[in-house]
Design an enzyme around this catalytic site. Structure first.
Site, PDB file in Angstrom:
ATOM      1  N   GLY A  57     -19.317  -5.444 -22.258  1.00 61.46           N
ATOM      2  CA  GLY A  57     -17.946  -5.682 -21.816  1.00 61.46           C
ATOM      3  C   GLY A  57     -17.742  -5.551 -20.318  1.00 61.46           C
ATOM      4  O   GLY A  57     -16.664  -5.815 -19.814  1.00 61.46           O
ATOM      5  N   HIS A  58     -18.769  -5.157 -19.580  1.00 64.80           N
ATOM      6  CA  HIS A  58     -18.611  -4.904 -18.131  1.00 64.80           C
ATOM      7  C   HIS A  58     -19.744  -5.538 -17.349  1.00 64.80           C
ATOM      8  O   HIS A  58     -20.668  -4.839 -16.936  1.00 64.80           O
ATOM      9  CB  HIS A  58     -18.603  -3.400 -17.878  1.00 64.80           C
ATOM     10  CG  HIS A  58     -18.107  -3.011 -16.528  1.00 64.80           C
ATOM     11  ND1 HIS A  58     -18.901  -2.947 -15.410  1.00 64.80           N
ATOM     12  CD2 HIS A  58     -16.871  -2.640 -16.116  1.00 64.80           C
ATOM     13  CE1 HIS A  58     -18.190  -2.542 -14.372  1.00 64.80           C
ATOM     14  NE2 HIS A  58     -16.952  -2.342 -14.783  1.00 64.80           N
ATOM     15  N   PHE A  59     -19.801  -6.665 -17.103  1.00 64.60           N
ATOM     16  CA  PHE A  59     -18.988  -7.805 -17.526  1.00 64.60           C
ATOM     17  C   PHE A  59     -19.912  -8.739 -18.270  1.00 64.60           C
ATOM     18  O   PHE A  59     -21.065  -8.878 -17.856  1.00 64.60           O
ATOM     19  CB  PHE A  59     -18.371  -8.495 -16.311  1.00 64.60           C
ATOM     20  CG  PHE A  59     -17.481  -7.569 -15.516  1.00 64.60           C
ATOM     21  CD1 PHE A  59     -16.194  -7.304 -15.957  1.00 64.60           C
ATOM     22  CD2 PHE A  59     -17.928  -6.956 -14.365  1.00 64.60           C
ATOM     23  CE1 PHE A  59     -15.356  -6.474 -15.214  1.00 64.60           C
ATOM     24  CE2 PHE A  59     -17.099  -6.119 -13.635  1.00 64.60           C
ATOM     25  CZ  PHE A  59     -15.820  -5.868 -14.057  1.00 64.60           C
ATOM     26  N   ILE A  64     -22.623  -5.314 -14.652  1.00 63.39           N
ATOM     27  CA  ILE A  64     -22.667  -4.340 -13.560  1.00 63.39           C
ATOM     28  C   ILE A  64     -22.464  -2.960 -14.182  1.00 63.39           C
ATOM     29  O   ILE A  64     -21.565  -2.772 -15.001  1.00 63.39           O
ATOM     30  CB  ILE A  64     -21.550  -4.615 -12.528  1.00 63.39           C
ATOM     31  CG1 ILE A  64     -21.750  -5.980 -11.870  1.00 63.39           C
ATOM     32  CG2 ILE A  64     -21.502  -3.514 -11.473  1.00 63.39           C
ATOM     33  CD1 ILE A  64     -20.573  -6.411 -11.011  1.00 63.39           C
TER      34      ILE A  64
END
Length: 151
Positions: A57-59, A64
């Site tokens: 989810g990041h990203f 990252i």
């Protein structure tokens, strides 16, 4: 005649780290301690894998490592140093108590080896203040002043 003694690095492998910290996958963020001096400093590594759960989810299209996880890795490194410095019971923990002057200078990406260095600034009444630096290939990714509290 001059005799020099070379200091031998004090390494802590992951199995021993798991006896010192309560964290487990996916939140154990120190893979290996590369050296330390009780009450003063510690260096460690975290190998950042593409399989880290945070990357979903990041990203999704540009993974990252979140800055809060970099700070947590530094706090865990400090926790290891604290446990190696003090005789503590199994019931005592070090809690992440504060962060000041955090600066993020480059992203940490899948495949990076994050180098962690923590140095004690002062320790008083169960509160340890320290500086932390996370770097990749000698380039600073994050630096901050942090605090941990022993409870």
């Amino acid at each position: 005649m001059t005799v020099t003694t070379e200091r031998i690095a004090r390494i802590i492998e992951s199995k021993e780290i798991m006896t010192l910290l309560p964290h487990r996958y996916p939140f154990l963020l120190v893979d290996r301690v590369t050296d330390y001096e009780e009450g003063k400093w510690l260096t460690a590594i975290k190998n950042v894998s593409v399989n880290e759960p945070c990357f979903t989810g990041h990203f999704p299209d540009q993974p990252i490592l979140p800055g809060v996880l970099i700070l947590e890795a530094l706090a865990q490194a400090m926790g290891i140093l604290a446990f190696k410095t003090h005789e503590l019971s199994n019931k005592e923990l070090f809690y992440f108590a504060g962060v000041d002057e955090a600066r993020f200078k480059r992203p940490i990406l899948p495949g990076d080896q994050m180098m962690l260095k923590v140095e004690v600034i002062r320790e008083r009444r169960g509160i340890t203040a320290f500086t932390g630096v996370a770097s990749v290939n000698g380039e600073v990714a994050c630096e901050a002043k942090l605090m941990c509290a022993r409870r």
